[in-house]
Design a protein around this motif. Structure first.
Motif, short mmCIF file in Angstrom:
data_model
loop_
_atom_site.label_atom_id
_atom_site.label_comp_id
_atom_site.label_asym_id
_atom_site.label_seq_id
_atom_site.Cartn_x
_atom_site.Cartn_y
_atom_site.Cartn_z
N ARG A 195 41.99 43.22 51.30
CA ARG A 195 41.47 42.04 50.59
C ARG A 195 41.08 42.40 49.16
O ARG A 195 41.38 41.66 48.22
CB ARG A 195 40.27 41.47 51.33
CG ARG A 195 39.70 40.23 50.63
CD ARG A 195 38.48 39.67 51.33
NE ARG A 195 38.07 38.43 50.71
CZ ARG A 195 37.03 37.70 51.13
NH1 ARG A 195 36.31 38.09 52.17
NH2 ARG A 195 36.71 36.57 50.50
N GLU A 196 40.41 43.51 48.99
CA GLU A 196 40.00 43.92 47.66
C GLU A 196 41.19 44.20 46.76
O GLU A 196 41.17 43.91 45.57
CB GLU A 196 39.10 45.16 47.74
CG GLU A 196 37.68 44.87 48.23
CD GLU A 196 36.96 43.87 47.33
OE1 GLU A 196 37.02 44.04 46.08
OE2 GLU A 196 36.35 42.93 47.86
N LYS A 250 42.51 40.81 45.75
CA LYS A 250 41.57 40.24 44.77
C LYS A 250 41.70 40.94 43.42
O LYS A 250 41.69 40.29 42.36
CB LYS A 250 40.14 40.33 45.27
CG LYS A 250 39.11 39.67 44.36
CD LYS A 250 37.72 39.77 44.94
CE LYS A 250 36.72 39.02 44.05
NZ LYS A 250 36.66 39.55 42.69
N ASP A 251 41.83 42.25 43.45
CA ASP A 251 41.99 43.01 42.21
C ASP A 251 43.29 42.62 41.51
O ASP A 251 43.34 42.52 40.28
CB ASP A 251 41.98 44.51 42.51
CG ASP A 251 42.05 45.35 41.25
OD1 ASP A 251 41.12 45.29 40.43
OD2 ASP A 251 43.06 46.06 41.07
N ASP A 308 42.68 39.39 39.78
CA ASP A 308 41.87 39.61 38.59
C ASP A 308 42.67 40.24 37.45
O ASP A 308 42.26 40.17 36.29
CB ASP A 308 40.66 40.49 38.92
CG ASP A 308 39.65 39.78 39.80
OD1 ASP A 308 39.67 38.53 39.85
OD2 ASP A 308 38.83 40.48 40.44
N TRP A 350 42.91 35.54 53.86
CA TRP A 350 41.93 35.69 52.79
C TRP A 350 42.16 34.64 51.71
O TRP A 350 43.31 34.32 51.37
CB TRP A 350 42.04 37.09 52.17
CG TRP A 350 41.70 38.24 53.07
CD1 TRP A 350 42.51 39.29 53.37
CD2 TRP A 350 40.47 38.47 53.77
NE1 TRP A 350 41.87 40.17 54.21
CE2 TRP A 350 40.62 39.69 54.47
CE3 TRP A 350 39.27 37.77 53.87
CZ2 TRP A 350 39.61 40.22 55.27
CZ3 TRP A 350 38.26 38.30 54.66
CH2 TRP A 350 38.43 39.51 55.34
N GLU A 363 41.95 34.76 48.60
CA GLU A 363 42.58 35.28 47.38
C GLU A 363 44.10 35.31 47.47
O GLU A 363 44.78 35.50 46.47
CB GLU A 363 42.07 36.69 47.09
CG GLU A 363 40.58 36.78 46.79
CD GLU A 363 39.70 36.84 48.02
OE1 GLU A 363 38.46 36.86 47.87
OE2 GLU A 363 40.24 36.86 49.16
N SER A 405 42.25 37.19 35.36
CA SER A 405 42.16 36.13 36.36
C SER A 405 42.54 34.77 35.79
O SER A 405 43.05 33.91 36.51
CB SER A 405 40.75 36.08 36.94
OG SER A 405 39.79 35.82 35.93
#
Length: 216
Positions: free
Chosen positions: A47-48, A51-52, A55, A78, A80, A178
């Motif tokens: 997930r990170e 998300k990264d 971004d 997720w 994102e 983002s």
């Protein structure tokens, strides 16, 4: 670009493999990353990574899974990620083929031949849908074969999204952050058209193919 996460032995991908591939895709300047993979396990590391990527101006488009209308799998689950379910069209495969087993209600509002694939995972997390039943694709050895799954629908959606974004060089020229990802997502979502299913089955709908005469 193509990034291997599944080993040749046929075993599953580790979260390390997936995270590394996402990070590499972002580093290589990919605008869209297709993830035809998933499972039932929540993984914060993946997930990170997604998300990264967001971004840093990259969208991850992810298959919802093939568990017979089960809940959307991770990482498509997720928020994102852009989660893609699968639809099919009767008449595009032989009536006696195994694909006929995937024909299941509901059917499209204006075209009863279009259906949500019986294998497709669905839920409120679904963002878009794409063709995923009886898809002719390449296989190892330079041959072709018929495949079905949300893993087929996901790259179809990614390809149409890529064609759409190619018509907006102003957006692609934005700084990779983002805000760029949000603008790409806005363009993609605006191009989706409902097939008449509930949102849990199709999200915003299917992306319309972008033809040369509509390009700007």
């Amino acid at each position: 670009m193509s990034y291997r996460v599944f080993p040749n032995g046929g075993t599953g991908a580790t979260n390390y493999d997936i995270v590394r591939a996402i990070d590499r895709g972002v580093a290589d300047g990919c605008d869209l990353l297709n993830l035809s993979l998933g499972g039932s396990t929540r993984d914060e590391a993946v997930r990170e990574a997604i998300k990264d990527a967001f971004d840093k101006g990259t969208l991850c488009i992810v298959a919802t899974g093939n568990d017979g209308r089960g809940p959307v799998s991770y990482p498509a689950r997720w928020p994102e990620a852009v989660a893609v379910s699968a639809v099919g069209h009767t008449g595009t495969f032989p009536a006696e083929s195994s694909e006929a087993l995937d024909v299941l209600a509901p059917f499209a509002r204006d075209d009863a031949a279009v259906f949500v694939a019986g294998f497709s995972n669905v839920g409120e997390e679904v963002d878009l849908t794409g063709p995923g039943v009886g898809i002719v694709s390449t296989v190892p050895g330079g041959a072709y074969a018929v495949m079905s799954g949300t893993s087929m629908a996901c790259p179809a959606v990614t390809g149409v999204a890529a064609a759409l974004l190619a018509c907006h060089p102003d957006v692609l020229a934005m700084p990779r952050d983002s805000r760029r990802a949000v603008e790409m997502l806005r363009l993609v979502n605006a191009a989706a058209g409902t097939l008449g299913f509930e949102r849990t089955f199709e999200g915003l709908g299917m992306l319309a193919p972008h033809t040369p005469h509509t390009m700007q």
